[in-house]
Design a protein around this motif. Sequence first.
Motif, mmCIF file in Angstrom:
data_model
loop_
_atom_site.group_PDB
_atom_site.id
_atom_site.type_symbol
_atom_site.label_atom_id
_atom_site.label_comp_id
_atom_site.label_asym_id
_atom_site.label_seq_id
_atom_site.Cartn_x
_atom_site.Cartn_y
_atom_site.Cartn_z
ATOM 1 N N TYR A 294 -12.095 5.164 -9.734
ATOM 2 C CA TYR A 294 -11.478 3.971 -10.193
ATOM 3 C C TYR A 294 -11.980 3.176 -11.227
ATOM 4 C CZ TYR A 294 -8.483 4.022 -6.180
ATOM 5 O OH TYR A 294 -7.337 4.221 -5.125
ATOM 6 N N GLU A 315 -9.991 -3.385 -9.502
ATOM 7 C CA GLU A 315 -9.618 -4.052 -8.086
ATOM 8 C C GLU A 315 -9.514 -3.045 -7.070
ATOM 9 O OE1 GLU A 315 -6.130 -6.168 -9.228
ATOM 10 O OE2 GLU A 315 -7.315 -7.987 -9.959
ATOM 11 N N LYS A 316 -9.113 -2.020 -7.093
ATOM 12 C CA LYS A 316 -8.990 -1.093 -5.930
ATOM 13 C C LYS A 316 -10.520 -0.564 -5.876
ATOM 14 C CE LYS A 316 -4.348 0.746 -6.625
ATOM 15 N NZ LYS A 316 -3.289 1.839 -7.055
ATOM 16 N N LYS A 319 -12.358 -3.013 -3.740
ATOM 17 C CA LYS A 319 -11.807 -3.151 -2.359
ATOM 18 C C LYS A 319 -12.464 -1.846 -1.508
ATOM 19 C CE LYS A 319 -7.843 -3.840 0.513
ATOM 20 N NZ LYS A 319 -8.245 -3.196 1.598
#
Length: 590
Positions: A294, A315-316, A319
């Motif tokens: 990512y 953002e992934k 998380k």
Amino acid sequence: MTKQFYKLSKTFMFSVTLAALLSAGSQLSAQKSNVSDAINKQFACYLEGENNGEVLRNFAAFFLSTEEFQQVISYAGQLKSLGEKNNNTRYRAYANAYLGQAYLMTNQNDIAKMYLNQALRQAKSIENDSILCSVYNGLGLFASNVESDYNTAISYFFNGIEAAKRCSHKRLHNILLCNISGVYYLKGDSTGLKYAQECYNFGHSQNDPFLALWGAMNSARMYIVMKKYEEAFKYIKEAEFILQKNQYNDQTNVFTLYGEILVALGDNTEAEKYYKEALKNIGHAQTSSIANIYLSYGKLLAEQKRYSEAVPLFEKGIKVSEDGHNQIFIKQLFAALSESYEKMQRFDKSLEYFKIYHTQTSRDFNEESERSINQLRIQFDTQRKENEAEQARLEVLNKTRKMQFLIIILVMAVGVAIYLYIIYVNKNRLYRRIIIRNKEAIKREDDLKNQLKNFVTECPNVAEKYSVSSLKEDKLENLFQKIEFIMHEEKLYHDPALTKEKIADKLNTNRTYLSQVINERTGLSVPHYINTFRINEAVRKLSDSEDDTPLKALAFDLGFNSISTFYKVFQASVGMTPSLYRKKVQEISS
């Protein structure tokens, strides 16, 4: 007698079969499920309800090598129960070592650390180096992946290597070498190349594709650090060949490395193809590998100004890292996300994520600095104790040798002076880095605030859109934003008599609700929350070499009731006194 012999024969034959499977464990990935089924059938057939510790231990070891961690937990759990039933410390130690590594690989970190520490104590008590090298490997992975404490991780891995040497466990020895090279890659240090190469060469000499694969991948990483991309390309191509031939499940890692090398060589189009292939395989990847793809793919998109595509990837990644309690790439993800929002002129979001990045960086920096100072103190204490013991021995054996005694005292004094000097130099370096980091953070925050202010002025319609959006948030968030506003804009913290009751009255709320909001959003009590604003302003003023406000006047201007309270709070927050901070700022500026 015949039945007993028959049972023992079956158990022996099964152990031999399982040992053969374990010796070929690194070559069994393509047939992993078939092998697992076969072993389970043999287990049911040969044991028929018997509890055989060696069989359970071999099962747990085998499934650990094939990354079937739920199976590891099952068989290691049975081994642990058997060890407790028979008071067998060796079985308990093996079980705890396997459980610790399995739980670590499934992101259950607190449980993993508990089992690894139990295994460490038990392995030391029975002096079992085979268990020790496995436990040190698990603790090293925990330190690097969960705590981002790379120096401690390397220390654990080297302890594991010493244990592996003592018990002649060459394969685990080389796995530990490969893990050391991986940590050096995270540190951006090419020192790890020799360890990766040793693992790579051993893997080929033993026809062990697992070691050859990881040796090749980490060699590629080291050459990326050294910016020797053609060499890196050679090793990653071999890694891909080994991966496909043996059907290993770490395609994400290999394809991500391919992409990073191609980006460095300027072939962004081909790099993006590999990044997309890496994303297709994240179902079998570990947390750090997923976060890395990512981050790497997002950076490529951001460089191409495709920010709307890059932001969701960052953002992934955040998380995934938070859910898996994996700290390896999370700071880089926050920094990249802040920069992308800045380029999109979303200065409010950029500032929000920059603050998170800065907080984490400061925390890690302070922890690393504290570890370094503590290490020096430990070295000093150890040397002092050794010198004291030596002095006592010489007093008993050489009472008449006064000259030797005086020389020893002199050596001790010189040693103490050297250690104190090292601590002094390291503290000065630490103070300098703190001040430079604070100045950079202040400048960065001011720039973002100015950009946000200009953006709101120039684009009032867009700003209104964001304001409307924020009104839809829950009451807690609205109240916290109001608190932040009056603290930043009205500087209520300048009032030395400021209390939560005064803040609550100003906002027409009650003090309990106010305390709840501040604690949930910041983790701080109201007095600590107020003091953070005072200290932040103090840092700003003291970082200005032209500001010569007397410290006593500054303390009262900021809202402190006494100069001693100001000194105490500033020291606890920044790591040095206000007067020393100002002195160091003057030294840097001159």
